[in-house]
Each structure stands twice: as C-alpha cells, then as structure tokens.
Design a protein around this motif. Structure first.
Motif, PDB file in Angstrom:
ATOM      1  N   PHE A 235     -12.240 -26.801  77.028  1.00 38.60           N
ATOM      2  CA  PHE A 235     -11.942 -26.325  75.666  1.00 38.60           C
ATOM      3  C   PHE A 235     -13.139 -26.371  74.716  1.00 38.60           C
ATOM      4  CE2 PHE A 235      -7.715 -26.769  77.326  1.00 38.60           C
ATOM      5  CZ  PHE A 235      -7.056 -25.688  76.760  1.00 38.60           C
ATOM      6  N   THR A 236     -14.255 -26.934  75.152  1.00 42.33           N
ATOM      7  CA  THR A 236     -15.429 -26.883  74.270  1.00 42.33           C
ATOM      8  C   THR A 236     -16.515 -25.977  74.825  1.00 42.33           C
ATOM      9  OG1 THR A 236     -16.333 -28.880  75.272  1.00 42.33           O
ATOM     10  CG2 THR A 236     -15.091 -29.165  73.234  1.00 42.33           C
ATOM     11  N   ASN A 237     -16.707 -26.034  76.127  1.00 49.92           N
ATOM     12  CA  ASN A 237     -17.799 -25.238  76.688  1.00 49.92           C
ATOM     13  C   ASN A 237     -17.514 -24.883  78.147  1.00 49.92           C
ATOM     14  OD1 ASN A 237     -20.248 -23.978  76.824  1.00 49.92           O
ATOM     15  ND2 ASN A 237     -21.452 -25.857  77.057  1.00 49.92           N
ATOM     16  N   PRO A 238     -16.534 -23.979  78.381  1.00 49.17           N
ATOM     17  CA  PRO A 238     -16.196 -23.648  79.768  1.00 49.17           C
ATOM     18  C   PRO A 238     -17.358 -22.941  80.474  1.00 49.17           C
ATOM     19  CG  PRO A 238     -15.092 -22.162  78.240  1.00 49.17           C
ATOM     20  CD  PRO A 238     -15.754 -23.214  77.410  1.00 49.17           C
ATOM     21  N   GLU A 244     -13.328 -18.719  79.126  1.00 49.59           N
ATOM     22  CA  GLU A 244     -13.649 -18.619  77.694  1.00 49.59           C
ATOM     23  C   GLU A 244     -12.813 -17.517  77.032  1.00 49.59           C
ATOM     24  OE1 GLU A 244     -16.918 -19.857  76.072  1.00 49.59           O
ATOM     25  OE2 GLU A 244     -16.337 -18.929  74.182  1.00 49.59           O
TER      26      GLU A 244
ATOM     27  N   ASP B   8     -10.877 -12.432  64.875  1.00 50.20           N
ATOM     28  CA  ASP B   8     -12.210 -11.828  64.854  1.00 50.20           C
ATOM     29  C   ASP B   8     -12.652 -11.418  63.458  1.00 50.20           C
ATOM     30  OD1 ASP B   8     -12.752 -12.169  67.516  1.00 50.20           O
ATOM     31  OD2 ASP B   8     -11.789 -10.297  68.104  1.00 50.20           O
ATOM     32  N   LEU B  11     -13.811 -14.495  61.697  1.00 52.40           N
ATOM     33  CA  LEU B  11     -15.111 -14.945  62.205  1.00 52.40           C
ATOM     34  C   LEU B  11     -16.229 -14.054  61.680  1.00 52.40           C
ATOM     35  CD1 LEU B  11     -14.636 -15.912  65.961  1.00 52.40           C
ATOM     36  CD2 LEU B  11     -15.124 -17.411  64.046  1.00 52.40           C
ATOM     37  N   GLN B  73      -6.913 -22.774  65.102  1.00 49.98           N
ATOM     38  CA  GLN B  73      -7.227 -23.739  66.177  1.00 49.98           C
ATOM     39  C   GLN B  73      -8.290 -23.225  67.145  1.00 49.98           C
ATOM     40  OE1 GLN B  73      -3.382 -23.165  66.215  1.00 49.98           O
ATOM     41  NE2 GLN B  73      -3.418 -24.412  64.406  1.00 49.98           N
ATOM     42  N   VAL B  75     -11.288 -22.736  69.784  1.00 46.28           N
ATOM     43  CA  VAL B  75     -11.786 -23.494  70.946  1.00 46.28           C
ATOM     44  C   VAL B  75     -13.065 -22.828  71.467  1.00 46.28           C
ATOM     45  CG1 VAL B  75      -9.551 -24.407  71.700  1.00 46.28           C
ATOM     46  CG2 VAL B  75     -10.311 -22.184  72.537  1.00 46.28           C
ATOM     47  N   ALA B  76     -13.706 -23.520  72.395  1.00 44.17           N
ATOM     48  CA  ALA B  76     -14.896 -23.022  73.096  1.00 44.17           C
ATOM     49  C   ALA B  76     -15.955 -22.485  72.109  1.00 44.17           C
ATOM     50  CB  ALA B  76     -14.505 -21.987  74.140  1.00 44.17           C
ATOM     51  N   ARG B  77     -16.469 -21.282  72.375  1.00 38.93           N
ATOM     52  CA  ARG B  77     -17.577 -20.794  71.553  1.00 38.93           C
ATOM     53  C   ARG B  77     -17.159 -20.621  70.093  1.00 38.93           C
ATOM     54  NH1 ARG B  77     -22.452 -16.899  72.906  1.00 38.93           N
ATOM     55  NH2 ARG B  77     -23.247 -16.636  70.812  1.00 38.93           N
ATOM     56  N   ASP B  78     -15.918 -20.196  69.885  1.00 39.80           N
ATOM     57  CA  ASP B  78     -15.420 -20.057  68.509  1.00 39.80           C
ATOM     58  C   ASP B  78     -15.526 -21.404  67.783  1.00 39.80           C
ATOM     59  OD1 ASP B  78     -14.727 -17.450  69.098  1.00 39.80           O
ATOM     60  OD2 ASP B  78     -12.644 -17.947  69.579  1.00 39.80           O
ATOM     61  N   LEU B  79     -15.097 -22.450  68.489  1.00 35.57           N
ATOM     62  CA  LEU B  79     -15.125 -23.794  67.908  1.00 35.57           C
ATOM     63  C   LEU B  79     -16.573 -24.202  67.607  1.00 35.57           C
ATOM     64  CD1 LEU B  79     -13.777 -26.601  67.323  1.00 35.57           C
ATOM     65  CD2 LEU B  79     -14.205 -27.148  69.699  1.00 35.57           C
ATOM     66  N   ARG B  80     -17.443 -23.960  68.577  1.00 36.31           N
ATOM     67  CA  ARG B  80     -18.847 -24.356  68.374  1.00 36.31           C
ATOM     68  C   ARG B  80     -19.448 -23.580  67.209  1.00 36.31           C
ATOM     69  NH1 ARG B  80     -19.214 -23.475  74.008  1.00 36.31           N
ATOM     70  NH2 ARG B  80     -20.816 -21.908  73.713  1.00 36.31           N
ATOM     71  N   GLY B 212     -23.949 -24.462  74.064  1.00 41.67           N
ATOM     72  CA  GLY B 212     -23.079 -25.636  74.127  1.00 41.67           C
ATOM     73  C   GLY B 212     -23.882 -26.904  74.337  1.00 41.67           C
TER      74      GLY B 212
END
Lengths: 252, 222
Positions: A235-238, A244, B8, B11, B73, B75-80, B212
């Motif tokens: 959930f942070t960096n797949p 993703e 989107d 963002l 909520q 996650v992943a690249r969106d979260l970063r 990441g």
C-alpha cells in the motif's frame, strides 16, 4: 520469518475448460492475517476455497499442483476432508446461523466431534463466544434464537461456531461486506485479535480493510498471483504497476 | 483498462497549486536578489508585500491535502505524492520567508554596495537563482535528472556561503565600523545557505514520490 502454515506450489485450477487459477505459488505464514485482493473474477475466492477443499463440491473442478498445510498435501488421497475442514474453518460473506438457539449454533460442531459432557460443552461455548467477542452481548440469552441477533452479531456468532471446533486456520470470504461500519469495525478488531491463536486468510473487496487488518497482502488478477508482500509495502510502494493501478483505483 | 477517477482532478489541482507555489517563490527569490544587487528598495518592498499571496497559497495547499486524505484515502504513489506535496509546500513557504528576510535587510546595506560585491555575495546570489530554477523544473517535470544537479549545485552554494562568512568575520575583526552592516550581510548569506538546504529537501521529496525511496539523511549523495 514465521512458520509457513499454508504453501502452494505451481497450483492450477480449471472450471471445466476454463483456467481459473494459473500457476499459483505462495507461502502463507502462521498466525498472521493474509488478505487476498483483486477485482471480481480474479480467482481470489476460488483460491481461498481451495484451501479447505470447498471446491470439491463443484462439478468439473480440476486442480493441479500442490497445496500443502503444515507440509502435507491436502489433495492427497488419504486426506479426510472432514478432519481438514475442522482444522481449516471458514466464515462466509453472508452470516448463516442455523435456525436454532445461540447455544446450539456453537455447540453443533463440538457435538459432532463427540463432546457429550455438558460442563465441557459449556466451557467450549463460552470460550468460543468470548474469542469471537460476542460473549457479553449474548451470555444472558444463550437459549434465544440466533435469528434474532443483528447482522453483525450473527456474523460474530458464525465466527464463534467456526472457533468452537478448534481450527488452526480460519478462512474468511468477505466477512464484513454486508455489515454496517460499526459491526465492520468490530469484526476487524476481532480478526486482529484472532491472529494470536489462528492463521487468518481473508478475501476482501474493501482495500482499506485489507490495509487496516492484514500483515500480508496478495493481489490476484485474471487468475494469476501478481504480487504478494507485506501489506505496508503493497500500500505504500508496490513493485508491480498492475498492483499500483488496482489499489489506486486506476482499473478494476 | 484505465478508469476515470474523480480523484485525478483533485490530484491535478494539487499539482498545479504546488507548481504555482514553487514558481511564485522562485520569483520572490529572484526579485529579492535583484533588489539586493541593484539596491532597489522598491522591489524589496514588493517582495515583502507579495509574501501574503504565498502564505495564502500555503494554506490552500495544506487544506487540499487534508481534504484528499480525508475523502480519498490515497495509497501507493498517490499517497507518496500527497505526503510530499505537504512537505514541499512547507519547504517552499520557508524559502519564501527567507526571500522576504533578505529583502528586509537590503535598506541598511544601501551605502555599502561595494562591500557586498567585494565579499562575493553577487556570485552566490546568481548561483542560488540558477539552483532554484532547477528546483522549479524538477517540481514541474518530476524528472530525477535534476536532483543530482541540485545536490551538486547546492553543495557549491553552501561552500561559497561559508567562505563568505569567514571573510565577513575577518572584515569585522579588522574594521569595527562595519560590524553592523557586516552582520546584515552575514545573515543574508546564511539565508541563501538555508535556501540551498531547502532545495535539497525538495529534491529528496520528489525522489520519494517517484521511487518510493527515502534518500534524506543519506551521506555522500553524489
């Protein structure tokens, strides 16, 4: 690394001529929560059901490869399916209590397994209901019909029923998807507590739920296991772009 | 199969605002340093006044990030990206404050223009301007090629600033009459050095969005 409770090696599953699971190799550790995610039809529930041979009940299912639990192939000829399902319990999306009392719902499994002593049965039932975090809500009305419980309570009762036969693995197929947020949060809290004693494998469409409660997450797509890693990593960096795209809602 | 996400547009809005913030801060740095070089008190005053706009934008970006966290909520690249947008926004706001602090110290230097030049301040000013224009390009493109350039350039600026600080201290010891004005120059040089550090932070944040990878606190960045 924790002990590998469940392990599959190059597992394929066909429904008739349709390939539903394609070369799945995975190692699921003991006493952790492992979540399976993926769009509808990706094979995650089929895979979950293979882990206690629930797919045996469906015509035309053919399984190749190995599914090992504690190192033993559960599809070997000498495996007793009833014993297997006692060890690998299952909770379904829709709570399905028997139209009996709360007590009888939980007593059903232990009775089949030969527990006759009333005192012993009472103890098993109390422990199961406590482990399923519903004891305080039902202890004064164990004789009432289970059908009178709320949806969330019924689901926890079903979890208690599963726990009453002392399983080692609990498979859950979207156990909270038909529940309101409060009941969902109770079930989630319960799942996290249960991993102290049991290995939990859960299928969920709710990705935030997978993120909240699981230690490991497996992403399935079109019958393949695309990525399996620590939930924090997924959930942070797949690693994979498909993962993703799915978890960020770009497809699916 | 790509799907449209309501997300989107949010963002995109955030990304535009961060670029706008960076571009306005870049303008503030350039104006402030031009004012210093040309002894332009009018321009210096404009820099001080423009800070309000940057502060407003800072709050807007914070709120937008808060809204996205609460409602989408990520996650992943969106979260970063959103985590980094918050940090970059914070860094940019501080850089904006530094541009203002430089501008505020120009008036006391009015009669000492030659000293400013002799100490080599014009050179580090030009370098920090060029460095920050790379930061702006990085924020616009997320092209990590800019990062190495930024780290390298920032090291040069810091070195230059430290050399100037040493010269200023010598100057102060020799001529007591320049102590007050030299202190002002020292502060300006320190502010320029801080801007170089914030530029590094921003490059690290963008690296985190793209890869990441958390690269901050790593020694020996080449």
């Amino acid at each position: 690394m924790a002990h590998e409770k469940i392990q599959t090696e190059n597992m394929f599953l066909h429904y008739g001529s349709k390939l539903a699971l394609n070369d799945i190799s995975i190692q699921i550790p003991e006493k952790k929560v492992t979540a399976f995610i993926g769009p509808s039809g990706c094979g995650k529930s089929t895979f979950l059901r293979s882990l206690n041979r629930m797919n045996d009940l469906i015509d035309g299912v053919k399984i190749e490869g190995k599914i090992l639990i504690d190192g033993i192939n559960i599809y070997d000829n000498n495996i007793d399916v009833v014993t297997l399902r006692k060890k690998v319990g299952m909770v379904f999306q829709k709570s399905n209590p028997f139209a009996k009392s709360i007590y009888e719902n939980v007593a059903y499994g232990p009775r089949i397994n030969g527990v006759k002593d009333k005192k012993q049965l009472d103890e098993i039932i109390e422990t199961a209901l406590q482990n399923a975090a519903i004891w305080t809500e039902v202890k004064d009305r164990l004789g009432d019909s289970a059908m009178g419980l709320s949806g969330g309570q019924q689901q926890r009762l079903c979890i208690a029923r599963t726990l009453a036969v002392n399983p080692e693995i609990v498979l859950m197929d979207e156990p909270a998807s038909a529940l309101d947020p409060l009941s969902t949060s109770k079930i989630e809290e319960l799942i996290v507590q249960l991993k102290e004693k049991y290995t939990i494998v859960i299928v969920t469409h709710n990705m935030q739920q997978a993120a909240r409660i699981s230690d490991l997450t497996a992403f399935f797509y079109l019958g393949e296991l695309i990525e399996f890693d620590k939930t924090k990593k997924i959930f942070t960096n797949p690693e994979k772009k498909q993962t993703e795209d799915y978890i960020t809602g770009r497809f699916g | 199969m790509e799907t449209y996400r309501i997300f989107d547009s949010e963002l995109e809005k955030l990304s535009q605002k961060v670029i706008q913030m960076c571009s306005q801060v870049n303008q503030q740095i350039n104006d402030s340093l031009t004012a210093l070089k040309d002894n332009d008190l009018k321009l210096a005053k404009k820099v001080v006044e423009n800070d309000k706009e940057i502060n407003t934008l800072d709050v807007k970006i914070d709120r937008l990030c808060q809204k996205i966290f609460a409602l989408q909520q990520p996650v992943a690249r969106d979260l970063r990206y959103i985590l980094s947008a918050l940090k970059i926004n914070n860094d940019l706001e501080r850089v904006g404050d530094h541009a203002v602090n430089i501008a505020k110290r120009i008036a006391p230097l009015e009669d000492y223009r030659q000293l400013v030049t002799d100490l080599g301040v014009d050179q580090v000013s030009a370098e920090i301007s060029s460095l920050f224009s790379d930061v702006l390009d990085l924020v616009k493109t997320h092209d990590l090629e800019y990062c190495q350039k930024i780290y390298h350039h920032s090291a040069t600026v810091k070195e230059g600033c430290r050399a100037i600080a040493e010269r200023i201290l010598n100057e102060m010891m020799e001529k007591s009459e320049v102590v007050i004005v030299a202190s002002n120059i020292l502060i300006i040089v320190n502010l320029i050095e801080r801007i170089a550090s914030y530029s590094n932070n921003i490059a690290e944040s963008i690296t985190f969005v793209v890869d990441g990878e958390i690269v901050k606190h790593r020694k020996n960045i080449q």
